[in-house]
Enzyme design. Sequence first.
Site, short mmCIF file in Angstrom:
data_model
loop_
_atom_site.label_atom_id
_atom_site.label_comp_id
_atom_site.label_asym_id
_atom_site.label_seq_id
_atom_site.Cartn_x
_atom_site.Cartn_y
_atom_site.Cartn_z
N ASP A 523 0.86 -1.18 0.00
CA ASP A 523 0.00 0.00 0.00
C ASP A 523 0.90 1.24 0.00
O ASP A 523 2.07 1.16 0.37
CB ASP A 523 -0.88 -0.04 1.25
N THR A 525 -0.08 4.89 1.17
CA THR A 525 -0.23 5.78 2.32
C THR A 525 0.00 5.04 3.64
O THR A 525 -0.70 4.07 3.93
CB THR A 525 -1.62 6.43 2.33
N ASP A 724 -1.53 -0.90 6.08
CA ASP A 724 -1.74 -0.42 7.45
C ASP A 724 -3.17 0.00 7.75
O ASP A 724 -3.50 0.30 8.89
CB ASP A 724 -0.82 0.76 7.74
#
Length: 832
Positions: A523, A525, A724
Amino acid sequence: MTHTYQISGMTCSGCRSHVEEVLQQVKGVKTAAVDLEKSEAVIQMDNHVPIESLKEALKSDGGRYDIHPMGTHHEHQHPLPKIKKEDKGGDGKYFCPMLCEGDKKYDKFGDCPVCGMHLEKEEKMVSSKTKEYTCPMHPEVVQNEPGSCPKCGMELELKTVSNEEQSEENKAYLDILKKFWISVAFTLPVFFIAMGDMVGLSLHGILSEKALGWIQLVLSTPVVFYSCWSFFVRGYRSIITWNPNMWTLITLGAGSAYLFSIVALIFPDIFPEQFKTPGGGVHLYFEAATVILTLILLGQVMELKARGQTNSAIRQLLDLVPAEATVIRDGVEKTIHLDEVVLNDTIRIRPGEKIPVDGEIIEGKSIIDESMITGEPVPVEKAIGDKVIGGTINGTSSFQMKAQKVGEDTLLAQIIEMVNRASRTKAPIQNFADKISAWFVPIVVTIAIISFTFWAIWGPDPALVYAFSTAVTVLIIACPCALGLATPMAIMVGTGKGAKQGVLIKDARAIEEMNNVTTLLIDKTGTITMGRPTLKHVFALGKNHSEEDILEMAASLENNSEHPLAHAIVTGAEEKGIKTQDITDFDSITGMGVTGKFNGKSIAIGNKKLLEQFNLSLEEDFHKEVEKRQLEGETVMFIVVDKVVAGYISVSDPIKESSAKAIKDLQKQGLKVIMLTGDNVNTAKAVADQLSLDGFEADMLPEHKYEKVNALQQTGIKVAMAGDGINDAPALAQADVGIAMGTGTDVAIESAGITLVKGELDGIVRARKLSADVMRNIKQNLFFAFIYNAVGVPIAAGILFPFFGLLLSPMLAALAMSLSSVSVIVNSLRLR
């Protein structure tokens, strides 16, 4: 046909496996998959199988488990067999290192009821601690209050002692060590009497053969019935429960030698001439029985000593926690025991002190050494508002902190619990060893019988003596424990090592799969980037709204959102002195943006997908301006007022310093690194180009990330996914290995097999290396265990005798068997 049923009576993974096995044996059942957490069984059938047939199968198996239609909550219809409390799984403290019954735990220290091995203690942060003060020169002086030593006058030192922690493992070690030395004391004379002729020190001229035989019996009996009696108890238990193991073989081998010698001593006339000595007596094997048992005791001593070091990493983590904390209550500083610290306590941390609990700095600043938790060697600067972790070490400044997590809620306690859980799980590679172990003992016993028969018929004189000796040697040399310990020992040491490096392993499967991964999806961000974006530009389209109006509307709307980009907009507005207004009818559209009403106007802020949702398009000049921002790595969000595009806001999320090097290192290891992001194509391309990624995909919703993982897996690729956020959770759960950033959401961490405490990509590099090291170690252990048994058993059976005249002594076989398990443990300890 597929049916789902409810299962009752299961307590551990061993129960789950057993229920699966029983159900799969029912006629008509194709497959049975049992979920322990849900207490459910999904059964595929060729034709419909009545639930009564399934119930009968479980009842016939002992009645511990039952099966019910979904939605019912019946208890067992059949009386449960009485099980001792210590035999139940659940909240116990001890587990079998060979995981004979899966993750089952026991309440009391002792031997595994299946394999007979000493149980391991699960190290935990215990709360039942009391303060004790002792003299450094006179440790026997102990009292509950500080003061001076009554003997020498020295100041007493604080010593933390757990009421529960009188190490059972150490007691077991000392007990078996004592038995070993007693066994040695009795075995040496027996060995000397039996083997004295070989060194010219025969006692036959002093005492008769019969008298020497009785002396050997008297001396060997304490070895059998005191020092090594537990071996025979374990062997007997393994036979009556039909769980053949190492102790089965020892009981048969050493027990046969001892009993044969007693019968031969008392009734020598019943034996054929082949067994008799020139003096008319029968060859006795008391020295073989005692030496075998004493050498096995030596192996047990060495094994317990070595196994005591396998969870040293957890113990080192436990040692990080200070016994006391200095709290400030009602303006008064007071030193209290760690157990007395409660939430929201203000704690003073002085230079060089260990931080007792998790919390936030409320006064002062300092440099904190977090290497023991995160694996990062460089100390971290902390100031007011920054989080601190219990167990880390303060630098040269003093500060005050607010306790936010105490006891079992602290990060350190969770790390220890995760390592404990991982130690009790099985890696898929162990299934192969388990299958072999299940047939190992019956095969060895069969080889022993064949060996006896072969030597009795075709062996040289005295053939029966040779036959008996080789049969005992075959039974003694075989070591199923070396196979059983090969994987769990390496997993136990490896997960502990990983925890000290900031890599938390949820289960053993993740360690094995991580070594096989070829593609890493990440991912953007919060994973590649800091996850703390900042406001960059505000642009108003047309004259109806100013930039301040755009920012006020956007900040007011985003103030209701928890997205990192929303936080950046709200913080940016606050820095410019713009106050947020109340919003009504707020709504969040997953993967697109948010909507609401501001002063009677319908407003929305989101990405290009949101514009498509409203059937809106951008003018050419406006589109070029947006594209320019995106190519610079900024994320652009459009503001829509009353279904008209009113402007845009761009934010930038800086790339973490460690990301570029970590990605380069992973690519050197042969991994293909691909970025998946919900951001637009231009921003994603800018980040991908900057980091030289192997690929990227943009504008991805959570389901798209999940589908990407699944699509790669369908082509046979082993996939790891690192993320996250909540939106990453489906993909993390689907991936062969899910890797969660420790700085991310609880949902992401729960969905992942590996958690990186610091949340940096270089943690994946460490996880990858750890996985490779552990799997190499496991393969070494398995190779040694297989080779040892594959070579040792034929040699014990006498395969070298026709060629070299060599025949292995049962005593040498016992030494080799004892050292085989120890060597596996010592090799695992190299991982430290």
